[in-house]
Design an enzyme around this catalytic site. Sequence first.
Site, PDB file in Angstrom:
ATOM      1  N   LYS A   1       0.459  -0.845   0.155  1.00 10.62           N
ATOM      2  CA  LYS A   1      -0.414  -0.283   0.115  1.00 10.62           C
ATOM      3  C   LYS A   1       0.548   1.368  -0.485  1.00 10.62           C
ATOM      4  O   LYS A   1       0.137   2.042  -0.346  1.00 10.62           O
ATOM      5  CB  LYS A   1      -1.109   0.149   0.905  1.00 10.62           C
TER       6      LYS A   1
ATOM      7  N   LYS B   1      -5.389  -9.353  -5.756  1.00  7.75           N
ATOM      8  CA  LYS B   1      -5.601  -9.029  -4.695  1.00  7.75           C
ATOM      9  C   LYS B   1      -7.461  -8.402  -5.225  1.00  7.75           C
ATOM     10  O   LYS B   1      -7.007  -6.712  -5.388  1.00  7.75           O
ATOM     11  CB  LYS B   1      -5.780  -8.641  -3.226  1.00  7.75           C
TER      12      LYS B   1
ATOM     13  N   LYS C   1     -11.465  -3.701  -1.711  1.00 11.76           N
ATOM     14  CA  LYS C   1     -12.526  -2.465  -1.958  1.00 11.76           C
ATOM     15  C   LYS C   1     -12.087  -0.887  -2.438  1.00 11.76           C
ATOM     16  O   LYS C   1     -13.123  -0.187  -3.183  1.00 11.76           O
ATOM     17  CB  LYS C   1     -14.156  -3.031  -0.585  1.00 11.76           C
TER      18      LYS C   1
HETATM   19  P1  ATP Z   1      -9.361  -2.279   1.539  1.00 11.71           P
HETATM   20  O1  ATP Z   1      -8.564  -2.034   0.081  1.00 11.71           O
HETATM   21  O2  ATP Z   1      -9.618  -0.627   1.752  1.00 11.71           O
HETATM   22  O3  ATP Z   1      -7.994  -2.580   1.857  1.00 11.71           O
HETATM   23  P2  ATP Z   1     -10.386  -4.643   1.376  1.00 11.71           P
HETATM   24  O4  ATP Z   1     -11.112  -5.529   0.531  1.00 11.71           O
HETATM   25  O5  ATP Z   1      -9.153  -5.689   0.990  1.00 11.71           O
HETATM   26  O6  ATP Z   1     -10.344  -3.226   0.838  1.00 11.71           O
HETATM   27  P3  ATP Z   1     -10.652  -5.174   3.794  1.00 11.71           P
HETATM   28  O7  ATP Z   1     -11.119  -4.294   5.262  1.00 11.71           O
HETATM   29  O8  ATP Z   1      -8.897  -4.269   4.690  1.00 11.71           O
HETATM   30  O9  ATP Z   1     -10.732  -5.013   2.619  1.00 11.71           O
HETATM   31  O10 ATP Z   1     -10.482  -5.920   4.834  1.00 11.71           O
HETATM   32  C1  ATP Z   1     -11.898  -7.081   5.262  1.00 11.71           C
HETATM   33  C2  ATP Z   1     -10.842  -8.440   5.499  1.00 11.71           C
HETATM   34  O11 ATP Z   1     -11.900  -8.860   3.920  1.00 11.71           O
HETATM   35  C3  ATP Z   1     -10.334  -8.924   5.756  1.00 11.71           C
HETATM   36  O12 ATP Z   1     -10.609 -10.458   6.576  1.00 11.71           O
HETATM   37  C4  ATP Z   1      -9.492  -9.487   4.175  1.00 11.71           C
HETATM   38  O13 ATP Z   1      -8.628 -10.434   4.953  1.00 11.71           O
HETATM   39  C5  ATP Z   1     -10.140  -9.639   3.673  1.00 11.71           C
HETATM   40  N1  ATP Z   1     -10.049  -9.984   2.602  1.00 11.71           N
HETATM   41  C6  ATP Z   1     -10.097  -8.633   1.680  1.00 11.71           C
HETATM   42  N2  ATP Z   1      -9.982  -8.498   0.202  1.00 11.71           N
HETATM   43  C7  ATP Z   1     -10.355 -10.018  -0.319  1.00 11.71           C
HETATM   44  C8  ATP Z   1      -9.684 -11.039  -1.199  1.00 11.71           C
HETATM   45  N3  ATP Z   1      -9.993 -10.191  -1.901  1.00 11.71           N
HETATM   46  N4  ATP Z   1     -10.196 -11.798  -0.782  1.00 11.71           N
HETATM   47  C9  ATP Z   1     -10.410 -12.621   0.264  1.00 11.71           C
HETATM   48  N5  ATP Z   1     -10.126 -11.868   1.616  1.00 11.71           N
HETATM   49  C10 ATP Z   1     -10.442 -10.522   1.206  1.00 11.71           C
HETATM   50 MG    MG Z   2      -7.416  -4.568   2.966  1.00  9.37          MG
END
Ligand code: ATP
Ligand code: MG
Length: 331
Positions: free
Chosen positions: A115, A198, A201
């Site tokens: 990041k 990955k 969001k």
């Molecule tokens: P951001 O980009 O804001 O970090 P994010 O999609 O990574 O968003 P988080 O809020 O950081 O979401 O993570 C929430 C949960 O979702 C965590 O347990 C994380 O491990 C899981 N997670 C995030 N992205 C994935 C993915 N692509 N596949 C499986 N699990 C995920």
């Molecule tokens: Mg994340």
Amino acid sequence: MKEQEKVMLTGVRPSGNITLGNYLGAIKNFVVRQSLYKSYIFVADLHAITSPRNPEELRNAVNDCMAMYLACGVDPNQTIIFRQSDVLEHGVLGFIMTFQTHMGELSRMTQFKLKSQTCGKHGIDTGLFVYPPLMSADILLYNTSIVPVGLDQQQHVELTRDLAQRFNRRYGDTFKEPDVYIAPVGNKILNLQNPTEKMNKSDGQNMGTIFLMDDLKLVRKKIMAAVTDSETVIHFDEEQKPGISNLISILSAITGEDIPSIEKRFEGRGYGDFKREVADVVCHLLEKIQANYQKFKNPEILDDILNDGAKKARIVASETLERAKLALGLK
Ligand code: ATP
Ligand code: MG
């Protein structure tokens, strides 16, 4: 049998709309186990301000995230649902845990390395560097035994174990060491357009990310347009065939059908057929979630649940913080 005394906890940052990756990596695994543990799920809004945010957007995102938890099956009768910033103990213990952490440990965190590359001209936000000890506090405050998360967060839960051990060694037995739960399938859903990265969001609207609230026609379009490879074989091989393997994981994680059985069923069939089935299954899931979401997107219901959740969470969190302060000599 309910392992009454064992605690499960997870959280999601309100940093954008919830994705299929968040659902399959964390929320679903929480929902299917919520009756087995004393369960907590929180909206990680302090983690959302690790980089500058528009306040109005953040407020809305917290409500959306809450409504989405409920729509995905989090049950307020079985689970304590709260907003992280409502429980001040997170901030205080986060501060304390930061002081237990070495610079080297934080520099080695893969999420930080990834990041920090995307930070703009103003440089790397400290929040991005120090959020793992805050995450440790989130977990340790509730005497958590199990933390269902996606693969990207495994390292942070392992750091939490190390920090708990270090604190306990220095100051006496204070924290419970948590275990991470990583689902065997669906723990790292990849971007459909760039299946070496990955699905995130916070990447915003793009054809590679499926948001749970996406229009179903768009979802179908995203899946049909997913990047694959020049072969025609439906075979799971993350190195050579990341796009197809990602779609197989999505299908398997949603339906529970194992990967060899999916491969067998699609022997001799083309990518078009396969993608259509993945699209059907994802759309069927999202249709149900979206219908539920409309029911729960009611500020009054959400406020009641959050207020009640914060009250219950504070009781446990304040006990743990008092224990930590006593151990440190802060009392
Ligand atoms: P951001 O980009 O804001 O970090 P994010 O999609 O990574 O968003 P988080 O809020 O950081 O979401 O993570 C929430 C949960 O979702 C965590 O347990 C994380 O491990 C899981 N997670 C995030 N992205 C994935 C993915 N692509 N596949 C499986 N699990 C995920
Ligand atoms: Mg994340």
